[in-house]
Design a protein around this motif. Structure first.
Motif, PDB file in Angstrom:
ATOM      1  N   ASP A   1     -30.308   8.552   5.345  1.00  0.00           N
ATOM      2  CA  ASP A   1     -28.868   8.941   5.886  1.00  0.00           C
ATOM      3  C   ASP A   1     -29.519  10.188   7.052  1.00  0.00           C
ATOM      4  O   ASP A   1     -29.614  10.587   7.839  1.00  0.00           O
ATOM      5  N   ILE A   2     -30.603  11.268   5.759  1.00  0.00           N
ATOM      6  CA  ILE A   2     -30.367  12.267   6.621  1.00  0.00           C
ATOM      7  C   ILE A   2     -31.667  12.295   7.405  1.00  0.00           C
ATOM      8  O   ILE A   2     -31.485  12.427   8.397  1.00  0.00           O
ATOM      9  N   LEU A   3     -32.559  11.536   7.077  1.00  0.00           N
ATOM     10  CA  LEU A   3     -33.480  11.309   7.615  1.00  0.00           C
ATOM     11  C   LEU A   3     -33.717  10.758   8.998  1.00  0.00           C
ATOM     12  O   LEU A   3     -34.093  11.023   9.676  1.00  0.00           O
ATOM     13  N   ASP A   4     -33.004   9.952   8.603  1.00  0.00           N
ATOM     14  CA  ASP A   4     -32.473   8.559   9.737  1.00  0.00           C
ATOM     15  C   ASP A   4     -31.618   9.692  11.476  1.00  0.00           C
ATOM     16  O   ASP A   4     -32.369   9.693  12.328  1.00  0.00           O
ATOM     17  N   GLU A   5     -30.954  10.624  10.830  1.00  0.00           N
ATOM     18  CA  GLU A   5     -30.346  11.550  11.347  1.00  0.00           C
ATOM     19  C   GLU A   5     -31.213  12.361  12.250  1.00  0.00           C
ATOM     20  O   GLU A   5     -31.201  13.021  13.375  1.00  0.00           O
TER      21      GLU A   5
ATOM     22  N   VAL B   1     -23.974  14.757   7.816  1.00  0.00           N
ATOM     23  CA  VAL B   1     -24.096  13.305   7.413  1.00  0.00           C
ATOM     24  C   VAL B   1     -23.355  13.755   6.376  1.00  0.00           C
ATOM     25  O   VAL B   1     -22.747  13.667   5.860  1.00  0.00           O
ATOM     26  N   LYS B   2     -22.436  12.562   6.208  1.00  0.00           N
ATOM     27  CA  LYS B   2     -20.924  12.421   5.051  1.00  0.00           C
ATOM     28  C   LYS B   2     -22.159  11.911   3.907  1.00  0.00           C
ATOM     29  O   LYS B   2     -23.346  11.256   4.298  1.00  0.00           O
ATOM     30  N   GLY B   3     -21.092  12.453   3.431  1.00  0.00           N
ATOM     31  CA  GLY B   3     -21.715  12.720   1.538  1.00  0.00           C
ATOM     32  C   GLY B   3     -23.090  13.594   1.068  1.00  0.00           C
ATOM     33  O   GLY B   3     -22.678  14.546   0.089  1.00  0.00           O
ATOM     34  N   VAL B   4     -23.444  14.360   1.775  1.00  0.00           N
ATOM     35  CA  VAL B   4     -23.405  16.119   1.522  1.00  0.00           C
ATOM     36  C   VAL B   4     -23.056  17.077   1.293  1.00  0.00           C
ATOM     37  O   VAL B   4     -21.695  17.573   1.896  1.00  0.00           O
TER      38      VAL B   4
ATOM     39  N   HIS C   1     -12.231  16.426   1.772  1.00  0.00           N
ATOM     40  CA  HIS C   1     -13.048  15.572   2.077  1.00  0.00           C
ATOM     41  C   HIS C   1     -14.617  15.290   2.664  1.00  0.00           C
ATOM     42  O   HIS C   1     -14.803  14.481   2.086  1.00  0.00           O
ATOM     43  N   ALA C   2     -14.170  16.346   4.219  1.00  0.00           N
ATOM     44  CA  ALA C   2     -15.595  15.933   4.553  1.00  0.00           C
ATOM     45  C   ALA C   2     -16.034  17.625   4.745  1.00  0.00           C
ATOM     46  O   ALA C   2     -15.388  18.327   4.494  1.00  0.00           O
ATOM     47  N   TRP C   3     -17.068  17.311   5.271  1.00  0.00           N
ATOM     48  CA  TRP C   3     -17.637  18.342   5.294  1.00  0.00           C
ATOM     49  C   TRP C   3     -16.880  19.205   6.722  1.00  0.00           C
ATOM     50  O   TRP C   3     -17.394  20.611   6.621  1.00  0.00           O
ATOM     51  N   SER C   4     -17.268  18.325   7.459  1.00  0.00           N
ATOM     52  CA  SER C   4     -16.394  18.676   8.337  1.00  0.00           C
ATOM     53  C   SER C   4     -14.729  19.502   8.255  1.00  0.00           C
ATOM     54  O   SER C   4     -14.873  20.540   9.294  1.00  0.00           O
ATOM     55  N   GLU C   5     -14.019  18.996   7.495  1.00  0.00           N
ATOM     56  CA  GLU C   5     -12.874  19.770   7.171  1.00  0.00           C
ATOM     57  C   GLU C   5     -13.456  21.435   6.601  1.00  0.00           C
ATOM     58  O   GLU C   5     -12.465  22.439   6.637  1.00  0.00           O
ATOM     59  N   ARG C   6     -14.363  21.398   6.225  1.00  0.00           N
ATOM     60  CA  ARG C   6     -14.903  22.831   4.763  1.00  0.00           C
ATOM     61  C   ARG C   6     -15.275  23.696   6.524  1.00  0.00           C
ATOM     62  O   ARG C   6     -14.899  24.749   6.433  1.00  0.00           O
TER      63      ARG C   6
END
Length: 216
Positions: free
Chosen positions: A9-13, A56-59, A188-193
């Motif tokens: 997913d990271i490579l694709d992004e 990327v979600k999951g990082v 729940h997500a990096w964006s919240e942090r």
């Protein structure tokens, strides 16, 4: 999500981002922690790579080991970088006149001085990050403290409540000595942090944020 799926997913992004060339960037993932290696031609691209991976979600975290290798052998001299950095900061209307000092050594720009707000400190770094020859920026600008601990805490908590991206009840705000803020909790997500961290930086007098919020 397993590590191999996250890595893909990271490579694709990275491939999807038009402002960077991902050909020389290496990506390794272990337990959600991403290690970035390789090289890019500018410091701005190095920061962009990090921003892309963050979204990327999951990082859960990033170890940034990418080198900046400017194109060609004729690198910009330190005195020329310093001159351009001073001019660039001087042209930025959000940065107080004569508040920031610049030092350059082997392409590394060190910024010092004192400003009233975090956005001014960020503006100074942004003013020099895209300059030719810059391989890194050490932002050591201090923020003057001019608000009580109670006021800072309330402002941060109010900002968290207003922000649609954060769950304010999941985040604990601690005000430490000397304008330091510690954030704890789980989101729940990096964006919240990131939104929580930005809320902390928006309070007057804050000059350090110890972000201990976990993602997951």
């Amino acid at each position: 999500m397993n590590d191999s799926t996250l890595r893909q997913d990271i490579l694709d992004e990275l491939d999807f981002e038009p402002s960077i060339d991902a050909a020389d960037i290496g990506v390794a993932v272990e337990d959600g922690i991403v290690t970035l290696t390789g090289h890019v031609p500018t410091y701005a691209q190095k920061l962009t790579v990090e921003d892309v991976v963050h979204r990327v979600k999951g990082v859960k975290g990033i170890a940034q080991e990418i080198e900046v290798r400017p194109f060609g052998t004729n690198r910009t001299a330190d005195d020329e970088i310093a001159k351009r950095a001073v001019n660039s900061i001087g042209w930025n209307t959000s940065i107080p006149d004569n508040a920031v000092q610049v030092k350059v050594q082997k392409g590394w720009v060190t910024l010092t001085g004192k400003v009233e707000w975090q956005y001014q400190k960020v503006a100074a770094a942004n003013a020099v990050r895209d300059l030719s020859g810059v391989v890194g920026v050490a932002n050591q600008i201090e923020i003057k403290q001019h608000a009580s601990a109670f006021d800072v805490k309330k402002r941060i908590e109010d900002a968290l409540k207003r922000n649609a991206e954060t769950e304010a009840h999941a985040i604990k705000v601690n005000i430490l000595d000397g304008g330091k803020v510690r954030l704890e909790g789980r989101v729940h997500a990096w964006s919240e942090r990131r939104a929580a961290e930005q809320a902390a930086w928006s309070a007057p007098g804050v000059h350090m944020v110890d972000d201990r919020i976990s993602v997951g």
